[in-house]
Design a protein around this motif. Structure first.
Motif: not given
Length: 223
Positions: A186-193
């Protein structure tokens, strides 16, 4: 195989032959329809959990994972026991309603029953309110395998037990680390993740991930 189990197999298959053709067709289709419905419910449980706490998301994702693990366990057991299908082995039984699986496609345990039980329990853990639906679905799936004549009663009973145990083990062992992974996603910089993990509920995320025992979860509760 035991006389009692073979006798019960004969009784169920004789009952099956006495039912209307439409009911026989329905029971034959139920195995595959049930698998499809479980797949749909997996997606629904995941989508619902995207706005929940990290543990809820973890359990929703672990439900299909536990089902896959249960299937692999069933296949490993099946390959080691080599039990012949009752549609070939039980003397005096009526013909199966569907084609008897090829020689080498062994009977014990029932893969469909294992998958059904693991899916039903995993979904009930992820979404308790639908347990009233998923558990009967799994039991009916198991019964249908004896009804159509391709499994002994003990095959499906073992499959239900195996699937249940694996689902509880996978969720019990992996829910807490899975919740931490969900928080990270939820804190990832990858939108799909981030989209897959969902926005969460915006409150008590850390406490949900670490649980109510020792660690950050307990400290957050005291405050």
């Amino acid at each position: 195989m035991g006389t009692i189990d073979s006798d019960l197999y004969r009784d169920i298959t004789e009952f099956a032959h006495d039912t209307p053709s439409w009911f026989q067709d329905l029971m034959e289709l139920w195995t595959e329809i049930g698998l499809l419905l479980f797949a749909v419910l997996f997606v629904a449980a995941w989508w619902r959990a995207r706005r929940g706490d990290p543990r809820a998301l973890a359990v929703a994702v672990l439900a299909p994972l536990g089902t896959a693990v249960a299937y692999v366990a069933s296949e490993l057991i099946k390959s080691g026991i080599d039990e012949e299908r009752p549609c070939r082995a039980v003397a005096g039984a009526l013909p199966a309603l569907i084609d008897c699986p090829a020689y080498g496609d062994w009977s014990f345990p029932s893969n469909h029953s294992t998958i059904g039980a693991a899916a039903a329990v995993g979904l009930a853990l992820a979404w308790p309110k639908i347990g009233w639906l998923t558990v009967p679905m799994a039991i009916l799936m198991a019964f249908s395998r004896v009804f159509v004549g391709v499994h002994y009663p003990h095959d499906v009973a073992a499959g239900l037990l195996l699937g249940t145990l694996v689902a509880f083990l996978v969720v019990g062992l992996c829910a807490r680390p899975g919740a931490r992974v969900a928080m990270t996603m939820r804190g990832s910089g990858i939108g799909l993740v981030r989209w897959f993990a969902g926005p969460g509920n915006g409150t008590a995320e850390a406490g949900a991930a670490y649980g109510s025992g020792s660690g950050p979860g307990r400290g957050a509760h005291r405050r």
